[in-house]
Every structure is written in structure tokens, then in C-alpha cells.
Scaffold this motif. Structure first.
Motif, PDB file in Angstrom:
ATOM      1  N   SER A 141       0.490  -1.534  -0.326  1.00 13.76           N
ATOM      2  CA  SER A 141       0.274  -0.178  -0.149  1.00 13.76           C
ATOM      3  C   SER A 141       1.075   0.843  -0.170  1.00 13.76           C
ATOM      4  CB  SER A 141      -1.076   0.087   1.164  1.00 13.76           C
ATOM      5  OG  SER A 141       0.416   0.045   2.391  1.00 13.76           O
ATOM      6  N   ARG A 142       2.230   1.369   0.765  1.00 15.65           N
ATOM      7  CA  ARG A 142       2.671   2.460   0.890  1.00 15.65           C
ATOM      8  C   ARG A 142       3.761   2.479  -0.944  1.00 15.65           C
ATOM      9  NH1 ARG A 142       5.630   5.162   4.715  1.00 15.65           N
ATOM     10  NH2 ARG A 142       4.557   3.692   6.010  1.00 15.65           N
ATOM     11  N   ALA A 143       3.868   1.536  -1.268  1.00 16.99           N
ATOM     12  CA  ALA A 143       4.656   1.470  -2.924  1.00 16.99           C
ATOM     13  C   ALA A 143       3.616   2.509  -3.467  1.00 16.99           C
ATOM     14  CB  ALA A 143       4.784   0.612  -3.321  1.00 16.99           C
ATOM     15  N   VAL A 144       2.203   1.516  -3.301  1.00 20.05           N
ATOM     16  CA  VAL A 144       0.879   2.589  -4.500  1.00 20.05           C
ATOM     17  C   VAL A 144       0.931   4.339  -3.985  1.00 20.05           C
ATOM     18  CG1 VAL A 144      -0.977   1.832  -5.513  1.00 20.05           C
ATOM     19  CG2 VAL A 144      -0.130  -0.269  -4.924  1.00 20.05           C
ATOM     20  N   GLU A 169      -0.480   0.975 -15.513  1.00 20.40           N
ATOM     21  CA  GLU A 169       0.285  -0.404 -15.769  1.00 20.40           C
ATOM     22  C   GLU A 169       1.085  -0.551 -14.667  1.00 20.40           C
ATOM     23  OE1 GLU A 169       3.292  -1.616 -18.703  1.00 20.40           O
ATOM     24  OE2 GLU A 169       1.580  -2.507 -19.385  1.00 20.40           O
ATOM     25  N   GLN A 170       2.240   0.390 -13.699  1.00 17.20           N
ATOM     26  CA  GLN A 170       2.721   0.197 -12.814  1.00 17.20           C
ATOM     27  C   GLN A 170       2.488  -0.350 -11.782  1.00 17.20           C
ATOM     28  OE1 GLN A 170       5.634   3.622 -13.373  1.00 17.20           O
ATOM     29  NE2 GLN A 170       7.189   2.155 -13.508  1.00 17.20           N
ATOM     30  N   ALA A 171       0.577   0.852 -11.489  1.00 17.56           N
ATOM     31  CA  ALA A 171       0.055   0.451 -10.473  1.00 17.56           C
ATOM     32  C   ALA A 171      -0.639  -0.916 -10.784  1.00 17.56           C
ATOM     33  CB  ALA A 171      -1.172   2.085 -10.536  1.00 17.56           C
ATOM     34  N   LEU A 172      -1.333  -1.054 -11.261  1.00 21.94           N
ATOM     35  CA  LEU A 172      -2.132  -2.237 -11.117  1.00 21.94           C
ATOM     36  C   LEU A 172      -1.219  -3.558 -10.832  1.00 21.94           C
ATOM     37  CD1 LEU A 172      -4.155  -1.501 -15.065  1.00 21.94           C
ATOM     38  CD2 LEU A 172      -5.141  -2.459 -12.821  1.00 21.94           C
ATOM     39  N   THR A 173      -0.085  -3.956 -11.025  1.00 28.37           N
ATOM     40  CA  THR A 173       1.279  -4.614 -11.261  1.00 28.37           C
ATOM     41  C   THR A 173       1.527  -3.965  -8.945  1.00 28.37           C
ATOM     42  OG1 THR A 173       2.132  -4.170 -12.751  1.00 28.37           O
ATOM     43  CG2 THR A 173       3.778  -5.179 -10.809  1.00 28.37           C
ATOM     44  N   ALA A 174       1.368  -2.861  -9.050  1.00 25.71           N
ATOM     45  CA  ALA A 174       1.883  -2.488  -7.857  1.00 25.71           C
ATOM     46  C   ALA A 174       0.862  -2.592  -6.244  1.00 25.71           C
ATOM     47  CB  ALA A 174       2.297  -1.403  -7.085  1.00 25.71           C
ATOM     48  N   CYS A 175      -0.854  -3.101  -6.975  1.00 26.59           N
ATOM     49  CA  CYS A 175      -1.458  -2.600  -6.276  1.00 26.59           C
ATOM     50  C   CYS A 175      -1.996  -4.603  -5.736  1.00 26.59           C
ATOM     51  CB  CYS A 175      -2.978  -1.665  -6.747  1.00 26.59           C
ATOM     52  SG  CYS A 175      -3.716  -2.358  -8.007  1.00 26.59           S
ATOM     53  N   LEU A 216      -7.656   4.101 -10.338  1.00 24.35           N
ATOM     54  CA  LEU A 216      -7.183   3.060 -10.675  1.00 24.35           C
ATOM     55  C   LEU A 216      -8.562   2.579  -9.594  1.00 24.35           C
ATOM     56  CD1 LEU A 216      -5.384   0.510 -10.551  1.00 24.35           C
ATOM     57  CD2 LEU A 216      -4.158   1.770  -8.457  1.00 24.35           C
ATOM     58  N   GLU A 217      -9.514   2.665  -8.677  1.00 16.99           N
ATOM     59  CA  GLU A 217     -10.540   1.901  -7.881  1.00 16.99           C
ATOM     60  C   GLU A 217     -11.064   2.014  -9.106  1.00 16.99           C
ATOM     61  OE1 GLU A 217     -14.102   2.685  -5.168  1.00 16.99           O
ATOM     62  OE2 GLU A 217     -11.886   3.816  -4.736  1.00 16.99           O
ATOM     63  N   GLN A 218     -11.434   3.064  -9.959  1.00 13.92           N
ATOM     64  CA  GLN A 218     -12.308   2.769 -11.133  1.00 13.92           C
ATOM     65  C   GLN A 218     -12.325   2.099 -11.992  1.00 13.92           C
ATOM     66  OE1 GLN A 218     -16.458   4.088 -10.658  1.00 13.92           O
ATOM     67  NE2 GLN A 218     -16.125   2.926 -12.495  1.00 13.92           N
TER      68      GLN A 218
END
Length: 242
Positions: A14-17, A29-35, A174-176
Motif C-alpha cells: 500500500s505504501r508503494a502504491v 500499468e505500474q499501478a495495477l502491478t503494484a496494487c 485506479l479504483e474505478q
């Protein structure tokens, strides 16, 4: 604290996101991987609660959970302001310092506590703040007097707040995107073709998620070429290598 922007209630990813959402390196794309595996809605809700004004999060400087105790953010901001006061006038009395700290903390109550603290710590490090001259030019002005502290903190806080608003907007997007990708309408019915609206909805969701698959008008699937630019308009590594 419920009103702080923290990642203590979730695993370290969560901190990384949050850090990614606050940086210039953000891509979907990075966010989807991190989350992966995170409850993004919960994370975004926690982040948004952290942007509540200090006066609302900690009324009267007291903890919202235990009004008998000082609020953590208010106490921390008071410590930051104490260092500023000492730097401005090392010989002022304790009573004078306490009165100034209380008045300034109250004045900054319209700012989120975290933002006010970040601004105070930035001012302590730089001892300068952006100010507008009579000719309209923005210059970095050193702090010399107590009345300059409040406007200095607000000038620095404006940039910090803009960064947090951008991060929150990205987390909500990202949530949406994740929610859109999970809707049944994105899956083709087994016994009938996708409608034009369903195709448009699916393709829009795929685009937000960085997925190359697309549906044609007849419902058949195909893949598009990788984009030559990322979310910030910079040329992608694939494009550079082409």
C-alpha cells in the motif's frame, strides 16, 4: 489515527502504491502491478480521510478517538512550530513561545494536519518560501519575522496539497478502472453477440487498464500495437527500440 494518511492497516505494498501515485513515474500499468492483492478502495478512502482539515480531524487539538488526549497531528505540528520559533527568536520566553504556537496551530486548522506538518518541516529545512514581488516575479524569500511564518507555510503547503490531490485522483481512477474491469458487462454472453455499447464499454476499460485486447464491431477480439507514449506523453521503451 483514522485521519492520517498511512499504510499501517495494510501490507507494505500500500505504501508503494501511494508513493507511486504521488510521483511523476505514475502509469496505470505500474499501478495495477503494484496494487495486486490490495483493497484499493480502502486505501483511497484512508488517503482521503488524511486530507481532512486539522480543525475537523482533531477538534480543539484533541484526538477524535479520545478527546482527553492531544491529537497526534496537532502535537506534531506544535513541535515543528516550536523549532521555527526557536530559530526565529532563541531568547523568547516559554510562555511567549507557547502562545505563538497555539495561535499559529489554530490559524493553520483549515489545512490537513499532514500537509501543515510537511510544510513546516520544509520551511525549517530551507528557511525560505516562494513570494511574489511587486513586479509579479516569484522569488524565494527568507523568513525574518514571526508574521511571515503563516504565509510562508501556506505558500509551501499549496504545492504539497496539489501533490496529494493528484495522488488521490489517481487512486480513485485506479479504483474505478479495477471496478470497471470486473463488471459482468465486460464479458461476452455465450449465446449472443456483444452490443455496440458493451463493446465500447469493454474497450474503454481495457484502455484505462493498459490492456491491448480490443473488441471489433462483430464481437471478435484482437490486439492493438503497444502505445508509443505512456500516460505522461513520454515515448515508451518499446517505441524507442523500434
Amino acid at each position: 489515527m483514522a485521519n492520517e494518511i498511512t499504510s499501517t492497516d495494510q501490507a507494505d505494498p500500500s505504501r508503494a502504491v501511494v508513493e507511486l501515485a504521488s510521483s511523476a513515474k505514475w502509469t496505470t500499468e505500474q499501478a495495477l502491478t503494484a496494487c495486486h492483492g490490495l483493497d484499493v478502495r480502502r486505501l483511497a478512502d484512508s488517503y482521503e480521510r488524511g486530507l481532512v482539515p486539522l480543525a475537523q480531524a482533531e477538534p480543539g487539538g484533541k484526538s477524535a478517538r479520545d478527546p482527553q488526549k492531544d491529537g497526534k497531528l496537532s502535537r506534531g505540528l506544535g513541535d515543528d512550530l516550536a523549532m521555527i520559533a526557536t530559530k526565529l527568536n532563541p531568547t523568547m520566553t516559554a510562555d511567549q513561545a507557547d502562545a505563538w504556537i497555539k495561535a499559529t496551530t489554530y490559524s493553520l486548522g483549515d489545512l490537513p494536519g499532514r500537509v501543515a506538518r510537511e510544510a513546516a518541516q520544509a520551511v525549517l529545512r530551507r528557511w525560505k518560501y516562494p513570494a511574489i514581488r511587486d513586479d509579479g516575479a516569484v522569488v524565494m524569500k527568507p523568513i525574518r519575522f514571526f508574521p511571515e511564518v503563516d504565509p510562508a507555510l501556506r505558500a509551501v503547503a499549496a504545492d504539497i496539497m496539489a501533490r496529494h490531490r493528484t495522488a488521490l485522483m489517481r487512486l480513485r481512477a485506479l479504483e474505478q478502472a479495477i471496478a470497471d474491469a470486473g463488471r459482468p458487462a465486460l464479458e461476452a454472453p455465450k449465446d449472443e453477440a456483444l452490443s455496440a455499447d458493451e463493446i465500447a464499454s469493454a474497450n474503454a476499460a481495457f484502455a484505462r487498464l493498459g490492456i491491448r485486447t480490443r473488441y471489433a464491431a462483430d464481437g471478435s477480439a484482437y490486439e492493438i500495437d503497444r502505445p508509443r507514449q505512456d500516460d505522461r506523453g513520454n515515448e515508451t521503451e518499446e517505441a524507442k527500440a523500434a
